[in-house]
Design a protein around this motif. Structure first.
Motif, PDB file in Angstrom:
ATOM      1  N   ALA A 112       0.869  -1.170   0.000  1.00 32.43           N
ATOM      2  CA  ALA A 112       0.000   0.000   0.000  1.00 32.43           C
ATOM      3  C   ALA A 112       0.906   1.221   0.000  1.00 32.43           C
ATOM      4  CB  ALA A 112      -0.918   0.002   1.219  1.00 32.43           C
ATOM      5  N   LEU A 113       0.357   2.353  -0.387  1.00 32.79           N
ATOM      6  CA  LEU A 113       1.117   3.594  -0.467  1.00 32.79           C
ATOM      7  C   LEU A 113       0.621   4.544   0.613  1.00 32.79           C
ATOM      8  CD1 LEU A 113       3.170   5.304  -2.067  1.00 32.79           C
ATOM      9  CD2 LEU A 113       1.310   5.928  -3.605  1.00 32.79           C
ATOM     10  N   THR A 114       1.545   5.108   1.377  1.00 34.35           N
ATOM     11  CA  THR A 114       1.186   6.000   2.472  1.00 34.35           C
ATOM     12  C   THR A 114       2.025   7.267   2.430  1.00 34.35           C
ATOM     13  OG1 THR A 114       0.817   6.131   4.869  1.00 34.35           O
ATOM     14  CG2 THR A 114       2.784   4.968   4.140  1.00 34.35           C
ATOM     15  N   ALA A 115       1.552   8.281   3.129  1.00 32.17           N
ATOM     16  CA  ALA A 115       2.257   9.568   3.241  1.00 32.17           C
ATOM     17  C   ALA A 115       1.614  10.352   4.377  1.00 32.17           C
ATOM     18  CB  ALA A 115       2.156  10.347   1.933  1.00 32.17           C
ATOM     19  N   ASN A 116       2.107  11.554   4.605  1.00 31.96           N
ATOM     20  CA  ASN A 116       1.477  12.478   5.556  1.00 31.96           C
ATOM     21  C   ASN A 116       0.983  13.689   4.773  1.00 31.96           C
ATOM     22  OD1 ASN A 116       3.587  11.006   7.428  1.00 31.96           O
ATOM     23  ND2 ASN A 116       1.947  11.819   8.713  1.00 31.96           N
ATOM     24  N   ARG A 117      -0.249  14.073   5.020  1.00 35.40           N
ATOM     25  CA  ARG A 117      -0.835  15.236   4.364  1.00 35.40           C
ATOM     26  C   ARG A 117      -0.212  16.497   4.956  1.00 35.40           C
ATOM     27  NH1 ARG A 117      -6.800  14.362   4.326  1.00 35.40           N
ATOM     28  NH2 ARG A 117      -6.561  14.771   6.537  1.00 35.40           N
ATOM     29  N   LEU A 118       0.195  17.404   4.111  1.00 32.24           N
ATOM     30  CA  LEU A 118       0.865  18.620   4.567  1.00 32.24           C
ATOM     31  C   LEU A 118      -0.052  19.574   5.313  1.00 32.24           C
ATOM     32  CD1 LEU A 118       3.215  19.447   1.583  1.00 32.24           C
ATOM     33  CD2 LEU A 118       3.879  18.841   3.896  1.00 32.24           C
ATOM     34  N   SER A 119      -1.319  19.639   4.949  1.00 33.01           N
ATOM     35  CA  SER A 119      -2.215  20.628   5.555  1.00 33.01           C
ATOM     36  C   SER A 119      -2.455  20.386   7.040  1.00 33.01           C
ATOM     37  CB  SER A 119      -3.552  20.667   4.814  1.00 33.01           C
ATOM     38  OG  SER A 119      -4.211  19.413   4.908  1.00 33.01           O
ATOM     39  N   ASP A 120      -2.454  19.115   7.464  1.00 32.51           N
ATOM     40  CA  ASP A 120      -2.747  18.834   8.876  1.00 32.51           C
ATOM     41  C   ASP A 120      -1.903  17.707   9.481  1.00 32.51           C
ATOM     42  OD1 ASP A 120      -3.856  16.662   7.581  1.00 32.51           O
ATOM     43  OD2 ASP A 120      -5.899  17.016   8.276  1.00 32.51           O
ATOM     44  N   GLY A 121      -0.999  17.109   8.717  1.00 26.20           N
ATOM     45  CA  GLY A 121      -0.139  16.052   9.233  1.00 26.20           C
ATOM     46  C   GLY A 121      -0.790  14.678   9.294  1.00 26.20           C
ATOM     47  N   GLU A 122      -2.028  14.573   8.867  1.00 28.33           N
ATOM     48  CA  GLU A 122      -2.772  13.308   8.924  1.00 28.33           C
ATOM     49  C   GLU A 122      -2.101  12.243   8.063  1.00 28.33           C
ATOM     50  OE1 GLU A 122      -5.731  10.752  10.165  1.00 28.33           O
ATOM     51  OE2 GLU A 122      -5.541  12.827  10.789  1.00 28.33           O
ATOM     52  N   VAL A 123      -2.043  11.013   8.572  1.00 28.75           N
ATOM     53  CA  VAL A 123      -1.551   9.882   7.802  1.00 28.75           C
ATOM     54  C   VAL A 123      -2.613   9.563   6.753  1.00 28.75           C
ATOM     55  CG1 VAL A 123      -0.946   7.441   7.885  1.00 28.75           C
ATOM     56  CG2 VAL A 123      -0.251   8.957   9.743  1.00 28.75           C
ATOM     57  N   VAL A 124      -2.186   9.451   5.497  1.00 35.17           N
ATOM     58  CA  VAL A 124      -3.117   9.175   4.411  1.00 35.17           C
ATOM     59  C   VAL A 124      -2.614   8.002   3.578  1.00 35.17           C
ATOM     60  CG1 VAL A 124      -4.114  11.488   4.263  1.00 35.17           C
ATOM     61  CG2 VAL A 124      -2.023  10.977   3.005  1.00 35.17           C
ATOM     62  N   PHE A 125      -3.535   7.409   2.835  1.00 36.45           N
ATOM     63  CA  PHE A 125      -3.246   6.245   2.006  1.00 36.45           C
ATOM     64  C   PHE A 125      -3.781   6.492   0.603  1.00 36.45           C
ATOM     65  CE2 PHE A 125      -3.648   5.018   6.392  1.00 36.45           C
ATOM     66  CZ  PHE A 125      -2.495   4.297   6.598  1.00 36.45           C
ATOM     67  N   TRP A 126      -3.101   5.926  -0.387  1.00 36.36           N
ATOM     68  CA  TRP A 126      -3.434   6.131  -1.790  1.00 36.36           C
ATOM     69  C   TRP A 126      -4.582   5.229  -2.221  1.00 36.36           C
ATOM     70  CZ3 TRP A 126      -1.610   9.637  -5.153  1.00 36.36           C
ATOM     71  CH2 TRP A 126      -1.768   9.405  -6.519  1.00 36.36           C
ATOM     72  N   LYS A 127      -5.520   5.812  -2.949  1.00 36.16           N
ATOM     73  CA  LYS A 127      -6.603   5.027  -3.538  1.00 36.16           C
ATOM     74  C   LYS A 127      -7.004   5.674  -4.855  1.00 36.16           C
ATOM     75  CE  LYS A 127     -11.197   3.183  -2.947  1.00 36.16           C
ATOM     76  NZ  LYS A 127     -12.346   3.056  -2.061  1.00 36.16           N
ATOM     77  N   ALA A 128      -6.727   4.995  -5.942  1.00 34.75           N
ATOM     78  CA  ALA A 128      -7.153   5.404  -7.279  1.00 34.75           C
ATOM     79  C   ALA A 128      -6.818   6.864  -7.596  1.00 34.75           C
ATOM     80  CB  ALA A 128      -8.643   5.134  -7.450  1.00 34.75           C
ATOM     81  N   GLY A 129      -5.588   7.277  -7.317  1.00 31.30           N
ATOM     82  CA  GLY A 129      -5.154   8.612  -7.682  1.00 31.30           C
ATOM     83  C   GLY A 129      -5.443   9.711  -6.686  1.00 31.30           C
ATOM     84  N   GLN A 130      -5.970   9.361  -5.530  1.00 28.97           N
ATOM     85  CA  GLN A 130      -6.205  10.366  -4.498  1.00 28.97           C
ATOM     86  C   GLN A 130      -5.907   9.794  -3.115  1.00 28.97           C
ATOM     87  OE1 GLN A 130     -10.437  11.457  -4.233  1.00 28.97           O
ATOM     88  NE2 GLN A 130     -10.782  10.036  -5.890  1.00 28.97           N
ATOM     89  N   TRP A 131      -5.877  10.662  -2.133  1.00 25.94           N
ATOM     90  CA  TRP A 131      -5.520  10.266  -0.778  1.00 25.94           C
ATOM     91  C   TRP A 131      -6.771  10.067   0.071  1.00 25.94           C
ATOM     92  CZ3 TRP A 131      -0.795   8.655  -0.287  1.00 25.94           C
ATOM     93  CH2 TRP A 131       0.185   9.152  -1.136  1.00 25.94           C
TER      94      TRP A 131
END
Length: 119
Positions: free
Chosen positions: A3-22
């Motif tokens: 799976a693909l993960t990152a942190n969203r810059l606007s609030d630091g929330e952990v997010v995951f990739w799904k079909a081209g969006q977080w």
């Protein structure tokens, strides 16, 4: 599986990739069985430097029919803060949260190790 993960810059929330969006929930994440598809998604994610930071692939393990991150660190990130069971994503409950809480595996995911090596 990955799976693909990152942190969203606007609030630091952990997010995951799904079909081209977080998305915010690991249960909603797109799972990659094909290495080429996973690397292509990682490349797309890394081209969003104003949306997320440190996008990387994580290794997954199947347990009780539900996929969960192999590494303990990634399971914590997917569950939210560990300071209290009533905080974060873990407070939502359900089968996906239970699978994350019961999963076991390695100390690190290869995606995170590769990210550390590049820095």
């Amino acid at each position: 599986m990955k799976a693909l993960t990152a942190n969203r810059l606007s609030d630091g929330e952990v997010v995951f990739w799904k079909a081209g969006q977080w998305v915010e929930r690991f249960a909603d994440a797109e799972l990659f069985g094909d290495e080429d598809t996973a690397l292509e998604a990682e490349g797309q994610a890394k081209n969003q430097p104003t949306v997320v930071v440190d996008a990387y692939l994580i290794d997954l393990v199947e347990g009780e029919g539900i996929w969960a991150p192999v590494s303990y660190r990634e399971r914590i990130r997917a569950l939210g803060p560990t300071n209290h069971p009533q905080h974060g994503k873990q407070a939502e409950g359900g089968a996906a949260i239970a699978a994350l809480q019961q999963a076991s595996g390695a100390a690190r995911s290869t995606g995170r190790v590769n990210l550390i090596k590049r820095k």
